[in-house]
Design an enzyme around this catalytic site. Sequence first.
Site, mmCIF file in Angstrom:
data_model
loop_
_atom_site.group_PDB
_atom_site.id
_atom_site.type_symbol
_atom_site.label_atom_id
_atom_site.label_comp_id
_atom_site.label_asym_id
_atom_site.label_seq_id
_atom_site.Cartn_x
_atom_site.Cartn_y
_atom_site.Cartn_z
ATOM 1 C CG ASN A 61 -1.947 1.050 1.217
ATOM 2 O OD1 ASN A 61 -1.619 2.225 1.114
ATOM 3 N ND2 ASN A 61 -3.212 0.669 1.341
ATOM 4 C CG HIS A 72 -5.782 -0.004 -2.305
ATOM 5 N ND1 HIS A 72 -6.956 -0.452 -1.779
ATOM 6 C CD2 HIS A 72 -5.861 1.353 -2.285
ATOM 7 C CE1 HIS A 72 -7.723 0.576 -1.436
ATOM 8 N NE2 HIS A 72 -7.077 1.684 -1.748
ATOM 9 C CD GLU A 74 -5.013 -5.950 -2.041
ATOM 10 O OE1 GLU A 74 -5.543 -6.543 -1.086
ATOM 11 O OE2 GLU A 74 -4.795 -4.713 -2.043
ATOM 12 C CB CYS A 99 -10.828 -2.691 -0.092
ATOM 13 S SG CYS A 99 -9.948 -2.138 -1.584
ATOM 14 C CB CYS A 102 -8.076 -4.838 -3.922
ATOM 15 S SG CYS A 102 -7.055 -3.354 -3.732
ATOM 16 C CG ASP A 162 -6.152 2.110 3.124
ATOM 17 O OD1 ASP A 162 -5.571 2.637 2.163
ATOM 18 O OD2 ASP A 162 -6.227 0.877 3.272
#
Length: 166
Positions: A61, A72, A74, A99, A102, A162
């Site tokens: 991140n 992020h 990912e 999330c 992602c 975030d």
Amino acid sequence: MVAIMQATSDDGAEVPLDAVTAAAWLLTATEQARIGMAEGGIPIGAALYSRAGELLGTGHNRRVQDGDPSMHAETAAFKAAGRRRSYRDTVMVTTLAPCWYCSGLVRQFGIGGLVIGESVNFSGGQEWLRAEGVEVVDLADATCIELLGTFIAGAPTLWNEDIGVD
């Protein structure tokens, strides 16, 4: 890179992820999370592997470090892996359940597997991905749980930013 697991069995069937392989791959993502934390960012790391065990890309991140809300862990790992014709034979490994943003990346590009370090601090879109046919392995890793839990306790405002909570 040395293969950690076979992509297919002798009869050509895809081999499911096993806990030993998933845990080994999680170490790469956890290392990325620690790098992000050392840089002053949110300690979430990710890695994209082929099912044959080739490490394709890593990331952490970088929202804070880059001032980029889209960076992020990912997405950073996905970007580092580069363009592929298909992602069906890949596995996204992440220290935290992804999330919705992602999770959408995993679904949009047909990433076939997802290894989650932990979903205690945040459950994300894992159930949706599972329902969409993504193979999901949640390791409930104590190191990942503690790493993010400690961060959230110390920086709740940044954590809420975030995950999109006012």
